[in-house]
Write a protein that holds these residues in place. Structure first.
Motif, mmCIF file in Angstrom:
data_model
loop_
_atom_site.group_PDB
_atom_site.id
_atom_site.type_symbol
_atom_site.label_atom_id
_atom_site.label_comp_id
_atom_site.label_asym_id
_atom_site.label_seq_id
_atom_site.Cartn_x
_atom_site.Cartn_y
_atom_site.Cartn_z
ATOM 1 N N UNK A 83 -1.245 10.371 7.169
ATOM 2 C CA UNK A 83 0.219 10.237 7.021
ATOM 3 C C UNK A 83 0.773 8.939 7.597
ATOM 4 N N UNK A 84 0.180 8.453 8.684
ATOM 5 C CA UNK A 84 0.669 7.220 9.303
ATOM 6 C C UNK A 84 0.405 6.029 8.396
ATOM 7 N N UNK A 85 -0.818 5.973 7.857
ATOM 8 C CA UNK A 85 -1.166 4.860 6.965
ATOM 9 C C UNK A 85 -0.293 4.901 5.701
ATOM 10 N N UNK A 86 -0.026 6.094 5.241
ATOM 11 C CA UNK A 86 0.781 6.270 4.027
ATOM 12 C C UNK A 86 2.177 5.669 4.202
ATOM 13 N N UNK A 87 2.818 5.979 5.318
ATOM 14 C CA UNK A 87 4.178 5.457 5.545
ATOM 15 C C UNK A 87 4.143 3.941 5.771
ATOM 16 N N UNK A 88 3.110 3.477 6.505
ATOM 17 C CA UNK A 88 2.982 2.024 6.739
ATOM 18 C C UNK A 88 2.766 1.313 5.405
ATOM 19 N N UNK A 89 1.972 1.925 4.542
ATOM 20 C CA UNK A 89 1.663 1.332 3.238
ATOM 21 C C UNK A 89 2.916 1.221 2.378
ATOM 22 N N UNK A 90 3.708 2.268 2.389
ATOM 23 C CA UNK A 90 4.936 2.279 1.575
ATOM 24 C C UNK A 90 5.860 1.121 1.989
ATOM 25 N N UNK A 91 5.994 0.966 3.300
ATOM 26 C CA UNK A 91 6.858 -0.099 3.832
ATOM 27 C C UNK A 91 6.298 -1.473 3.451
ATOM 28 N N UNK A 92 4.992 -1.638 3.662
ATOM 29 C CA UNK A 92 4.340 -2.923 3.384
ATOM 30 C C UNK A 92 4.474 -3.307 1.907
ATOM 31 N N UNK A 93 4.282 -2.281 1.035
ATOM 32 C CA UNK A 93 4.348 -2.545 -0.401
ATOM 33 C C UNK A 93 5.772 -2.817 -0.882
ATOM 34 N N UNK A 94 6.769 -2.314 -0.132
ATOM 35 C CA UNK A 94 8.156 -2.413 -0.595
ATOM 36 C C UNK A 94 8.441 -1.392 -1.683
ATOM 37 N N UNK A 95 7.778 -0.228 -1.590
ATOM 38 C CA UNK A 95 7.971 0.822 -2.608
ATOM 39 C C UNK A 95 9.126 1.729 -2.186
ATOM 40 N N UNK A 96 9.775 2.360 -3.187
ATOM 41 C CA UNK A 96 10.883 3.255 -2.845
ATOM 42 C C UNK A 96 10.600 4.693 -3.288
ATOM 43 N N UNK A 97 9.374 4.959 -3.724
ATOM 44 C CA UNK A 97 9.041 6.288 -4.253
ATOM 45 C C UNK A 97 8.717 7.277 -3.130
ATOM 46 N N UNK A 98 8.492 8.540 -3.525
ATOM 47 C CA UNK A 98 8.125 9.570 -2.550
ATOM 48 C C UNK A 98 6.669 9.409 -2.110
#
Ligand SMILES: NC(=O)c1ccc[n+]([C@@H]2O[C@H](COP(=O)([O-])OP(=O)(O)OC[C@H]3O[C@@H](n4cnc5c(N)ncnc54)[C@H](O)[C@@H]3O)[C@@H](O)[C@H]2O)c1
Length: 454
Positions: A83-98
């Motif tokens: 879960x931690x990597x997932x949230x970090x990844x979303x931020x890094x990618x600049x994604x806005x999805x769930x």
């Protein structure tokens, strides 16, 4: 024909026009297919989900796609078990999805047109099959999977679904390798009869495979599958043939149990002051953000010791491979070389092509890569191919082909499920041959029968 049909299905059943870009061998979209697309278009963009938000998922298939192809692609879901990597990844990618920890829930809620699979190799089969069953087309990282049983279940699932599986063999797209394909296929050296192919991983990049999950056969299938499948794919593509039989040797004699000292991982090691392989993962902000900041969730150590006793993959390997068109290949892979790169030579009835790449400690200024063509009883010519970023510019070409409507494929660089299967089966056969001391026939592994393509 079989290949063309499956590509048409991909277009016809795909939900959005953007997905047509994956069908690079099909120049014309039929009217029926266009109607089918029009009916199901939701947003005008291809809906994409990723499972596996590690370094490959977040960069090559995350940030790069969001930055360069946002007009064609909409990310609808990201999934990872950490879960931690997932949230970090979303931020890094600049994604806005769930984001999702549970893959099945993501599939059900997001209904992606394309599922990108970038998890650990041994888990690819689970996600490819579930994605196909849910009606997605699949983009999977290499290796497609890690053994012949999983390979057969993927082949069966793809057939049942009528959907498409694309294996993202980016190595095919480098201009230097495309030039080699062009020279061979234009008959420059007559018929190719044999190949010498030797790949060198250095004590930095090569050692990295022995730090991570790749060090265990059960996760990456050994370097025969995890790494060499890239090289076996290149061979099949250059030679227009599928492999028939493999005989191989392999050994672990540098890393793992061979080290004189060891620890669990570099950061906590008592030998850090006198180990050539000491590496401070936290000096790299990206790795820290993705891995060490999230160790508490899964205990995964990105900076594992290269001399751990549990390492069970080979670090030197060689194989003789016979192709369905009669070409014989002498291949080797060494994982502790002072420089990174490869040497390859194609022997033909009218001459020989030599090529080499040296990625670390290069021998020249890095502006071009060379190919040497020598004709029997004739002259020697040097061809210089300009270098550029991202595997010689190949990564961008592959992205454009996938996400934009690039339908031409003059060098036949798109890799389908059959290509993905033969690439891993060559590695599986080599691994099995090392274990048994006997040659292995590829046709004995799955229901695929190797063919010469021309
Ligand atoms: N084509 C290339 O040149 C190239 C380069 C690097 C990696 N790859 C491939 O990309 C894939 C990913 O490699 P990476 O370097 O990003 O590895 P990584 O370890 O950085 O990332 C893998 C991610 O998958 C997640 N994961 C593992 N098992 C999972 C599961 N069961 N469910 C959900 N998430 C799971 C992990 O938590 C991790 O975040 C591999 O298959 C690798 O072979 C290809």
């Amino acid at each position: 024909m079989e290949n063309k049909m499956s590509r048409r299905n991909f277009i016809g059943k795909s939900a959005v026009v953007g997905a047509a870009a994956l069908l690079s061998n099909v120049p014309i979209i039929s009217n029926a297919a266009k109607k089918a697309q029009a009916k199901t278009v939701v947003s005008g963009k291809t809906k994409v989900a990723i499972v596996g938000t590690g370094s490959r998922g977040t960069n090559m298939w995350g940030k790069t796609v969001i930055n360069g192809y946002a007009d064609m692609v909409e990310y609808v879901g990201l999934c990872d078990k950490n879960p931690g990597r997932l949230e970090a990844a979303k931020k890094y990618m600049g994604a806005s999805c769930k984001t999702y920890i549970d893959f099945d829930t993501m599939l059900k809620e997001c209904k992606p047109d394309i599922l990108i699979v970038t998890t650990m190799d041994s888990t690819h089969d689970e996600f490819i099959i579930k994605g196909l069953n849910a009606g997605c087309n699949i983009l999977t990282e290499k290796p497609m999977t890690t053994d012949e049983v999983k390979c057969q279940t993927i082949l069966d699932a793809q057939k049942r679904s009528g959907k498409e599986v694309i294996v993202t063999f980016n190595y095919r797209y480098s201009p230097h390798r495309a030039k080699i394909w062009d020279l061979i296929n234009s008959g420059e050296i007559g018929d190719v009869t044999s190949v010498d192919f030797h790949w060198y991983l250095d004590t930095s990049h090569g050692a990295d495979y022995f730090r991570r999950w790749h060090r265990k056969r059960e996760f990456g299938g050994s370097l025969w599958v995890h790494k060499a499948s890239h090289h076996f794919d290149l061979l099949g593509w250059w030679l227009n043939s599928e492999p028939e039989e493999v005989f191989a040797y392999g050994n672990l004699e540098f890393y793992g149990k061979n080290g004189k000292q060891r620890g669990t991982n570099c950061r906590n090691c008592s030998h850090k002051d006198n180990c050539d392989f000491y590496w401070d993962v936290n000096k790299n902000d990206y790795y820290k953000m993705l891995y060490t900041d999230n160790e508490r969730h899964d205990g995964y150590l990105r900076d594992g010791c290269v001399f751990k006793e549990d390492i069970d993959i080979f670090d030197k390997m060689c194989a003789s491979i016979k192709y369905a068109n009669g070409v014989q290949v002498a291949y080797s892979l060494t994982a502790y070389s002072p420089y990174e790169g490869y040497r390859i030579a194609f022997n033909g009835t009218k001459g020989r092509i030599d090529a080499w790449i040296q990625e670390s400690n290069p021998t020249h200024d890095g502006e071009y890569d060379e190919i040497m063509v020598t004709r029997n009883f004739g002259k020697r010519n040097y061809i210089r191919v300009p270098q550029s970023e991202g595997h010689g510019g190949g990564d961008k070409l592959m992205h454009d082909k996938i996400w934009r409507n690039v339908t031409e494929d003059p060098f036949k660089q798109s890799a389908n499920i059959r290509d993905g299967a033969f690439a891993i089966l060559t590695g599986v056969a080599a691994r099995r041959s090392c274990d048994s001391g006997k040659p292995v026939k590829i046709a004995d592994l799955t229901d695929l029968v190797p063919k010469a393509k021309k």
